[in-house]
Motif scaffolding. Structure first.
Motif, PDB file in Angstrom:
ATOM      1  N   TYR A 140       0.825  -1.136   0.095  1.00 47.95           N
ATOM      2  CA  TYR A 140      -0.178   0.129   0.014  1.00 47.95           C
ATOM      3  C   TYR A 140       0.874   1.170   0.096  1.00 47.95           C
ATOM      4  O   TYR A 140       0.532   2.198  -0.532  1.00 47.95           O
ATOM      5  CB  TYR A 140      -1.111  -0.019   1.225  1.00 47.95           C
ATOM      6  CG  TYR A 140      -2.075  -1.046   1.162  1.00 47.95           C
ATOM      7  CD1 TYR A 140      -3.066  -0.858  -0.065  1.00 47.95           C
ATOM      8  CD2 TYR A 140      -2.090  -2.074   1.872  1.00 47.95           C
ATOM      9  CE1 TYR A 140      -4.127  -1.643  -0.129  1.00 47.95           C
ATOM     10  CE2 TYR A 140      -3.330  -2.974   1.382  1.00 47.95           C
ATOM     11  CZ  TYR A 140      -4.134  -2.780   0.662  1.00 47.95           C
ATOM     12  OH  TYR A 140      -5.052  -3.783   0.461  1.00 47.95           O
ATOM     13  N   ALA A 141       1.897   1.090   0.740  1.00 45.55           N
ATOM     14  CA  ALA A 141       2.979   2.381   0.613  1.00 45.55           C
ATOM     15  C   ALA A 141       3.376   2.584  -0.407  1.00 45.55           C
ATOM     16  O   ALA A 141       3.609   3.889  -0.977  1.00 45.55           O
ATOM     17  CB  ALA A 141       4.196   2.069   1.755  1.00 45.55           C
ATOM     18  N   ALA A 142       3.770   1.798  -1.611  1.00 47.93           N
ATOM     19  CA  ALA A 142       4.050   1.851  -2.794  1.00 47.93           C
ATOM     20  C   ALA A 142       3.306   2.530  -3.643  1.00 47.93           C
ATOM     21  O   ALA A 142       3.500   2.946  -4.736  1.00 47.93           O
ATOM     22  CB  ALA A 142       4.568   0.510  -3.243  1.00 47.93           C
ATOM     23  N   GLU A 143       1.851   2.346  -3.372  1.00 48.08           N
ATOM     24  CA  GLU A 143       0.890   3.001  -4.357  1.00 48.08           C
ATOM     25  C   GLU A 143       0.503   4.530  -3.943  1.00 48.08           C
ATOM     26  O   GLU A 143       0.076   5.058  -4.883  1.00 48.08           O
ATOM     27  CB  GLU A 143      -0.649   2.280  -4.041  1.00 48.08           C
ATOM     28  CG  GLU A 143      -0.303   0.865  -4.312  1.00 48.08           C
ATOM     29  CD  GLU A 143      -1.747   0.084  -4.174  1.00 48.08           C
ATOM     30  OE1 GLU A 143      -2.498   0.659  -3.653  1.00 48.08           O
ATOM     31  OE2 GLU A 143      -1.523  -1.145  -4.231  1.00 48.08           O
ATOM     32  N   TYR A 144       1.065   4.939  -2.953  1.00 50.30           N
ATOM     33  CA  TYR A 144       1.193   6.510  -2.686  1.00 50.30           C
ATOM     34  C   TYR A 144       2.131   7.233  -2.985  1.00 50.30           C
ATOM     35  O   TYR A 144       3.397   6.894  -2.684  1.00 50.30           O
ATOM     36  CB  TYR A 144       0.433   6.590  -1.471  1.00 50.30           C
ATOM     37  CG  TYR A 144      -0.983   5.963  -1.364  1.00 50.30           C
ATOM     38  CD1 TYR A 144      -2.192   6.461  -1.945  1.00 50.30           C
ATOM     39  CD2 TYR A 144      -1.182   4.618  -0.830  1.00 50.30           C
ATOM     40  CE1 TYR A 144      -3.424   6.058  -1.930  1.00 50.30           C
ATOM     41  CE2 TYR A 144      -2.350   3.900  -0.719  1.00 50.30           C
ATOM     42  CZ  TYR A 144      -3.654   4.769  -1.396  1.00 50.30           C
ATOM     43  OH  TYR A 144      -4.653   4.133  -1.566  1.00 50.30           O
ATOM     44  N   GLN A 145       2.019   8.780  -2.785  1.00 47.37           N
ATOM     45  CA  GLN A 145       3.481   9.477  -3.218  1.00 47.37           C
ATOM     46  C   GLN A 145       3.747   9.783  -1.423  1.00 47.37           C
ATOM     47  O   GLN A 145       3.342  10.226  -0.738  1.00 47.37           O
ATOM     48  CB  GLN A 145       3.046  10.700  -3.575  1.00 47.37           C
ATOM     49  CG  GLN A 145       2.654  10.992  -5.075  1.00 47.37           C
ATOM     50  CD  GLN A 145       2.335  12.149  -5.723  1.00 47.37           C
ATOM     51  OE1 GLN A 145       2.906  13.011  -5.156  1.00 47.37           O
ATOM     52  NE2 GLN A 145       1.591  12.150  -6.581  1.00 47.37           N
ATOM     53  N   ASN A 146       5.071   9.061  -1.301  1.00 48.10           N
ATOM     54  CA  ASN A 146       6.016   9.215  -0.103  1.00 48.10           C
ATOM     55  C   ASN A 146       4.800   8.977   1.092  1.00 48.10           C
ATOM     56  O   ASN A 146       4.816  10.008   1.949  1.00 48.10           O
ATOM     57  CB  ASN A 146       6.588  10.694  -0.169  1.00 48.10           C
ATOM     58  CG  ASN A 146       7.235  10.800   0.834  1.00 48.10           C
ATOM     59  OD1 ASN A 146       7.935   9.773   1.699  1.00 48.10           O
ATOM     60  ND2 ASN A 146       7.547  12.022   1.408  1.00 48.10           N
ATOM     61  N   PRO A 147       4.273   8.073   1.368  1.00 46.52           N
ATOM     62  CA  PRO A 147       3.442   7.855   2.635  1.00 46.52           C
ATOM     63  C   PRO A 147       4.242   7.750   4.123  1.00 46.52           C
ATOM     64  O   PRO A 147       5.428   7.268   4.010  1.00 46.52           O
ATOM     65  CB  PRO A 147       2.671   6.536   2.388  1.00 46.52           C
ATOM     66  CG  PRO A 147       3.808   5.736   1.406  1.00 46.52           C
ATOM     67  CD  PRO A 147       4.251   6.813   0.631  1.00 46.52           C
ATOM     68  N   ARG A 148       3.574   8.358   4.493  1.00 47.10           N
ATOM     69  CA  ARG A 148       4.289   8.609   6.154  1.00 47.10           C
ATOM     70  C   ARG A 148       3.175   7.915   7.217  1.00 47.10           C
ATOM     71  O   ARG A 148       2.218   8.506   7.109  1.00 47.10           O
ATOM     72  CB  ARG A 148       4.763   9.885   6.616  1.00 47.10           C
ATOM     73  CG  ARG A 148       6.050  10.484   5.645  1.00 47.10           C
ATOM     74  CD  ARG A 148       6.125  11.772   5.787  1.00 47.10           C
ATOM     75  NE  ARG A 148       5.080  12.942   5.862  1.00 47.10           N
ATOM     76  CZ  ARG A 148       4.506  13.149   4.611  1.00 47.10           C
ATOM     77  NH1 ARG A 148       5.199  12.957   3.520  1.00 47.10           N
ATOM     78  NH2 ARG A 148       3.610  14.151   4.760  1.00 47.10           N
ATOM     79  N   PHE A 149       3.677   7.125   8.137  1.00 49.24           N
ATOM     80  CA  PHE A 149       2.763   6.552   9.129  1.00 49.24           C
ATOM     81  C   PHE A 149       3.070   7.222  10.358  1.00 49.24           C
ATOM     82  O   PHE A 149       4.234   7.268  10.853  1.00 49.24           O
ATOM     83  CB  PHE A 149       2.852   5.122   9.122  1.00 49.24           C
ATOM     84  CG  PHE A 149       2.187   4.506   7.938  1.00 49.24           C
ATOM     85  CD1 PHE A 149       1.236   4.030   7.864  1.00 49.24           C
ATOM     86  CD2 PHE A 149       3.249   4.071   6.951  1.00 49.24           C
ATOM     87  CE1 PHE A 149       0.593   3.336   6.659  1.00 49.24           C
ATOM     88  CE2 PHE A 149       2.789   3.391   5.789  1.00 49.24           C
ATOM     89  CZ  PHE A 149       1.568   3.116   5.763  1.00 49.24           C
ATOM     90  N   ARG A 150       1.895   7.382  11.180  1.00 54.62           N
ATOM     91  CA  ARG A 150       2.177   7.960  12.544  1.00 54.62           C
ATOM     92  C   ARG A 150       0.999   7.744  13.397  1.00 54.62           C
ATOM     93  O   ARG A 150       0.155   7.129  12.831  1.00 54.62           O
ATOM     94  CB  ARG A 150       2.550   9.570  12.633  1.00 54.62           C
ATOM     95  CG  ARG A 150       1.301  10.297  12.347  1.00 54.62           C
ATOM     96  CD  ARG A 150       1.597  12.055  12.431  1.00 54.62           C
ATOM     97  NE  ARG A 150       0.335  12.640  12.378  1.00 54.62           N
ATOM     98  CZ  ARG A 150      -0.442  13.009  11.377  1.00 54.62           C
ATOM     99  NH1 ARG A 150       0.310  12.445  10.039  1.00 54.62           N
ATOM    100  NH2 ARG A 150      -1.338  13.843  11.162  1.00 54.62           N
ATOM    101  N   TRP A 151       1.163   7.603  14.768  1.00 53.75           N
ATOM    102  CA  TRP A 151       0.116   7.157  15.335  1.00 53.75           C
ATOM    103  C   TRP A 151       0.144   8.096  16.866  1.00 53.75           C
ATOM    104  O   TRP A 151       1.087   8.447  17.281  1.00 53.75           O
ATOM    105  CB  TRP A 151       0.371   5.818  15.750  1.00 53.75           C
ATOM    106  CG  TRP A 151       1.543   5.097  16.398  1.00 53.75           C
ATOM    107  CD1 TRP A 151       2.013   5.124  17.585  1.00 53.75           C
ATOM    108  CD2 TRP A 151       2.667   4.668  15.497  1.00 53.75           C
ATOM    109  NE1 TRP A 151       3.304   4.670  17.626  1.00 53.75           N
ATOM    110  CE2 TRP A 151       3.620   4.390  16.189  1.00 53.75           C
ATOM    111  CE3 TRP A 151       2.541   4.605  13.918  1.00 53.75           C
ATOM    112  CZ2 TRP A 151       4.660   3.833  15.864  1.00 53.75           C
ATOM    113  CZ3 TRP A 151       3.667   4.126  13.551  1.00 53.75           C
ATOM    114  CH2 TRP A 151       4.906   3.708  14.381  1.00 53.75           C
TER     115      TRP A 151
END
Length: 200
Positions: A140-151
């Protein structure tokens, strides 16, 4: 040629434009309640309210897709990697929230299935399925522009003896300003330390 005023001949706000009756003309009776209004006078088009502005449907659709991605990566199928084992190896985390934070870091930031497994209780540890979850996040991360995850900081909502419920909200943002959130609830147990046993 001058345009008729929008608010009506007398300037009443929002009222339809009605021409002034000729001098000496008898004003028409008001229509009965529920009756259709009379057709507009010849030469004057009926008043039409401006079309509402179009909403940015593309952004809405993208947000829904991102939410689905977070759901699939973080909550929707994570609890499915449960299998049965009897013994714990390793020491576990010192606190329930620490176990959850370590698990999230391993899955979403490091994308390291082996490291993620070190936070999972033996009753739920299935190396292949944990690796599959990490692979899903990478996909899923590869399908979006520079995805960042935080919580958000994991919060212990309920703790009784050797069992605790911990909640957090995972957010994925992209460089083109798409955002998706997913609320996650973890069941964490204490044996030789605190271990993540279920994600919902």
């Amino acid at each position: 040629m001058t345009q008729p005023p929008i608010g009506g001949a007398t300037g009443s706000p929002g009222g339809p434009f009605r021409p002034e009756p000729p001098a000496g003309a008898v004003p028409a009776a008001a229509p009965a309640p529920g009756a259709f209004p009379p057709p507009p006078a010849a030469g004057y088009p009926p008043y039409q309210s401006p079309a509402p502005p179009k909403k940015r449907r593309g952004l809405l659709i993208a947000s829904i897709v991102l939410a689905a991605a977070i759901l699939l990566c973080g909550g929707g199928g994570t609890a499915a990697f449960l299998t049965l084992r009897d013994t714990e190896d390793g020491q576990g985390a010192k606190e329930p929230a620490v176990a959850v934070d370590g698990f999230l870091t391993a899955v979403y930031k490091d994308r390291d299935a082996r490291k993620a497994a070190t936070f999972v209780c033996s009753a739920s540890r299935d190396d292949k399925k944990i690796a599959g979850k990490v692979t899903e996040v990478q996909k899923y991360a590869a399908e979006y522009q520079n995805p960042r995850f935080r919580w958000t900081t994991p919060k212990v909502d309920n703790q009784t003896g050797d069992r605790a419920t911990v909640t957090t909200k995972v957010t994925m943002t992209t460089s083109d300003e798409k955002v998706a959130d997913q609320e996650l609830r973890f069941t964490v147990v204490q044996k030789t330390g605190w271990w993540v046993c279920e994600v919902a």
